[in-house]
Design an enzyme around this catalytic site. Structure first.
Site, mmCIF file in Angstrom:
data_model
loop_
_atom_site.group_PDB
_atom_site.id
_atom_site.type_symbol
_atom_site.label_atom_id
_atom_site.label_comp_id
_atom_site.label_asym_id
_atom_site.label_seq_id
_atom_site.Cartn_x
_atom_site.Cartn_y
_atom_site.Cartn_z
ATOM 1 N N ASP A 51 45.234 -6.525 26.343
ATOM 2 C CA ASP A 51 46.468 -7.216 25.976
ATOM 3 C C ASP A 51 47.234 -7.520 27.250
ATOM 4 O O ASP A 51 47.501 -6.623 28.054
ATOM 5 C CB ASP A 51 47.285 -6.291 25.059
ATOM 6 C CG ASP A 51 48.421 -7.028 24.382
ATOM 7 O OD1 ASP A 51 48.462 -8.271 24.461
ATOM 8 O OD2 ASP A 51 49.269 -6.344 23.767
ATOM 9 N N GLU A 145 45.342 -11.823 24.043
ATOM 10 C CA GLU A 145 44.738 -10.534 23.723
ATOM 11 C C GLU A 145 43.374 -10.726 23.045
ATOM 12 O O GLU A 145 43.131 -11.755 22.413
ATOM 13 C CB GLU A 145 45.660 -9.675 22.836
ATOM 14 C CG GLU A 145 46.042 -10.325 21.535
ATOM 15 C CD GLU A 145 46.822 -9.390 20.619
ATOM 16 O OE1 GLU A 145 46.463 -8.199 20.520
ATOM 17 O OE2 GLU A 145 47.777 -9.857 19.992
#
Lengths: 428, 372
Positions: A51, A145
């Site tokens: 992420d 992500e």
């Protein structure tokens, strides 16, 4: 005494043995760095969630060093929501998805930047390309992500997945000047939770046993698929924390909550059978916009709807898919979301047809209520070759397709603003 | 209310009316069937507010009266009773419940007062005519497959029934289209239908009427206004709202100058289409027809499954032509053709094709080609 935990240095990638059994690890004996990670399963776990940290804001800060120490918010106007907040802004309590006016009252000095999605997408693709060099098992969740399955790549990379990931994070920092946080775990559920534990620039490992213990104390909303509605019905059973689910048999949960009950049973135990699915095809393509001031008149709303239809159409064409369904989304001034959807006689890529359907649904809703947001989406996606077949009743369909091709060509050559339909012009 | 009725008779009537009742209702009484007993007969009424069916069945009435009871539940109970059973229905003085007795079975059903049941007032139905059940069946059967389900163009969600002129003959026409195909079937205009307004009969009504007339050989009396239509036969009356919209000018889309004619044995052709389409992708179902002297070559390819090809002998003398169709639409139309021969009138790969039944001049189908 159990065996010492393996420890990995995230700066020099040296492996050592952690002197104490703590997850943050100790100083790296090779380079002295404090950025180490230790875990009993560090050499074996292979499923990761990556992420990017405050992705949009970090890109803007990178490109304008004057912003580096200022609170930066990415989002549209006072009425929009915060798409991303930098870590400085977060100190003031600003979170992403917060309405912009709230964010600005918490952090009045924030610099607000309109999102430049094309730039963010380009950076996102560069990071994704780096991930794909390591494994084809990459499942993007959004532009910043993704899940990566690195299990059984040890022989290929001559390093356990943890080291491969640490090297990836370092490469992103070196080449793109952006930071990422990594969660390493036995499955998607725990990996996604782990990536959030050590943010920003983090590396967290969550094994199954401690994952289960960690989850038990968390609110059920942390679980994938548990939204506000399900949370409410869980609350009615007195289930607030994930641990509360442990008292139920699988069949009981299915009886109470339907098929999701099966998943709840496993999630509560830190188990998640979902595999990483690369290129999971998009289920829908949509676009939405929040207005500067609430709108109520159909012609005003329609004027905002048209450019969104063009945007969705452009993305359908680019992705080579067509929508068999059209959905309209509206948010009222008091934040109630309405969605309406329809199935078309046949799939479409045309802005004109998306607009016609969405407009008909809009007319049914525009009854004087004030709206703050409008959105349109194409769903039930099929191959683009099936789009807009000739129709007995719409001989103009072929013409519309040609008009749109011509508009697309002009825009490709002269820019977005070069040509536009009058219906998209603002209405007083 | 108190009555005794044979299970078989009650089941048959309930089967007819309960299928109008929607499974999910926001208005509770719409889940109920109105039971009205008097003078040796029981009348059953069910409605979804757009479509109402009333059926009358003989029975032994002990005490006249009326109530409403859950249609699906009542039907399920009657269905499960043994053959040849007698059923006794009765309501108490307060009318809150209905008792159902048959043999050793006893049920008590919650009821709602009959006064709450929506009254159906068809109003004036000035135009009326009669069709044989067979004729009405033929009109429905050969057009309903082309009814559209698209919400936006709601005026296509039914069969357009209207009087028209064809070769100096007054005809009654049924037309349905979804933009991919069009079906037009006609018959000599029955007396009474002269100058009738064009009406669009909704899909659900079409389905219910079709189901009901399958069981009858009696003539069907049709009465209509611009907003409602009523079908009456045997002991059944079905009244329906019409779709309030304008059916498109379908004559515009029936090509007049398709100069290439292909005649084919319909059975052999549709079997070949069915075989070849096994290969075409689930979503597109495309089949390509390559016409040459005396033969049409059917083919399909799919990147996943492979390819298929089959030659079918045809009567064709025009220039070579390739044209693609959705195989399902081809089969739908072929399924309507009762004679042995199907006649295709074609123009080019992008223009609508006409399909006719060689043995029946009253039916005409138009099929839009697809890109292959």
């Amino acid at each position: 005494m159990s065996a010492p935990w393996p420890q990995l240095c995230r700066d020099c990638f040296a492996w050592s043995e952690a002197p104490t059994q703590t997850r943050s690890g100790a100083r790296c004996p090779a380079c002295g760095s404090r950025r180490t990670v230790a875990h009993p399963e560090l050499r074996t776990l292979g499923l990761a969630h990556l992420d990017c940290d405050a992705f949009y804001a970090s890109i803007e800060k990178r490109d304008d060093p004057d912003l580096r120490d200022k609170p930066v918010l990415i989002g549209g106007g006072r009425r929009g929501v915060v798409a991303a907040a930098c870590y400085v802004a977060r100190l003031y309590g600003v979170k992403s998805a917060m309405p912009m006016f709230k964010a600005l009252s918490a952090c009045p000095d924030a610099v607000v930047i309109r999102p430049n999605m094309a730039k963010y997408r380009a950076e996102g693709h560069r990071i994704r390309a780096m991930m794909l060099e390591l494994t084809p098992q990459v499942e993007p969740l959004s532009i910043d992500e993704a899940f990566l399955d690195l299990t059984s790549t040890e022989a290929l990379h001559r390093a356990p997945p943890a080291e491969t990931l640490a090297r990836l994070a370092a490469r992103v920092e070196r080449e793109l000047d952006l930071t990422v946080s990594i969660g390493l775990a036995p499955n998607k559920l725990l990996a996604k939770i782990a990536s959030d534990l050590d943010k920003p620039r983090g590396f967290a490992v969550l094994g199954k046993a401690e994952g289960r213990a960690f989850l038990a104390e968390q609110p059920v909303g942390i679980l994938w698929g548990v939204g506000p509605a399900l949370q409410k019905s869980l609350a009615r059973q007195g289930i607030a924390k994930v641990g509360d689910l442990l008292g139920y048999e699988e069949l009981e949960l299915v009886a109470l909550f339907g098929s999701i009950g099966k998943r709840l049973y496993r999630f509560a135990r830190g188990e998640d059978p979902r595999a990483v699915e690369p290129n999971a095809p998009a289920k829908s393509i949509s676009a939405e916009t929040t207005f500067e001031a609430d709108l109520d008149r159909p012609e005003q709303l329609a004027a905002r709807l048209w450019p969104l239809c063009e945007k969705v159409s452009r993305r359908l064409k680019a992705a080579g898919v067509a929508g068999h369904g059209v959905a309209l989304k509206l948010k009222t001034h008091d934040f109630r979301t309405l969605t309406r959807s329809r199935r078309l006689s046949d799939p479409t890529q045309l802005a004109e047809r998306l607009y016609r359907e969405a407009y008909a649904m809009l007319l049914a809703e525009a009854d004087g209520r004030r709206f703050r947001l409008i959105g349109v989406g194409a769903d039930l996606l099929v191959a683009g070759t099936l789009a807009d077949p000739p129709s007995l009743l719409e001989p103009e369909r072929l013409r519309n397709a040609k008009v749109e091709q011509a508009i697309d060509a002009v825009r490709a050559k002269l820019g977005e603003g070069a040509i536009a339909k009058g219906r998209g012009w603002p209405k007083a | 209310m108190k009555l005794t009725i044979e299970r078989a008779a009650l089941q048959r009537s309930l089967a007819h009316v309960q299928s109008v009742v929607e499974r999910r209702n926001t208005i509770p009484i719409l889940s109920n069937v109105l039971l009205d007993a008097g003078e040796g007969r029981l009348s059953l009424t069910a409605t979804d507010m757009d479509l109402t069916i009333v059926e009358v069945v003989p029975c032994a009435v002990g005490e006249a009266g009326a109530t409403t009871a859950p249609a699906h539940t009542l039907y399920d109970i009657i269905r499960k009773l043994p053959e040849g059973a007698e059923v006794e229905l009765s309501t108490g003085g307060d009318g809150g419940q209905m008792s159902l007795r048959s043999g050793r079975s006893h049920f008590t059903l919650a009821t709602l007062p009959r006064e709450d049941f929506p009254a159906s007032t068809p109003g004036e139905l000035p135009r009326s005519f009669e069709l044989q059940a067979e004729e009405l069946k033929a009109l429905i059967e050969r057009t309903r497959f082309a009814i559209s389900t698209e919400e936006t163009r709601y005026y296509l969600n039914g069969i357009y029934l209207h009087a028209a002129q064809a070769d100096n003959l007054e005809v009654l026409r049924a037309v349905a289209t979804d933009g991919h195909r069009l079906a037009r079937v006609q018959m000599a205009l029955p007396s009474g239908a002269e100058g009738m307004p064009g009406v669009i009969v909704p899909r659900k009504t079409v389905g219910e009427v079709y189901k009901l007339i399958e069981e009858t050989d009696q003539p069907v009396r049709i009465a209509l206004s611009e907003t409602k239509i009523r079908f009456a036969f045997d002991d059944t009356v079905l009244t329906s709202k019409l779709i309030d919209g304008t059916f498109p000018d379908y004559n515009r889309v029936i090509p007049a100058n398709n100069d290439k004619t292909m005649e084919v044995d319909c059975r052999a052709f549709s079997q070949a289409v069915d075989r070849v389409s096994t290969i075409s992708t689930e979503k597109s179902r495309a089949v390509k027809l390559a016409l040459a002297d005396g033969t049409v070559t059917l083919s399909a390819t799919s990147p996943e499954a492979g390819s298929a090809e089959e030659d079918v002998p045809v009567a064709y003398a025009g220039p070579a032509l390739e044209i693609g169709f959705n195989s399902r639409y081809l089969l739908d139309i072929a399924g309507q053709i009762e004679g042995n021969g199907a006649v295709f009138h074609l123009s080019d790969a992008a223009s609508p094709t006409i399909v006719r039944d060689a043995a029946d001049a009253d039916a005409l189908y138009v099929l839009m080609p697809m890109r292959v």
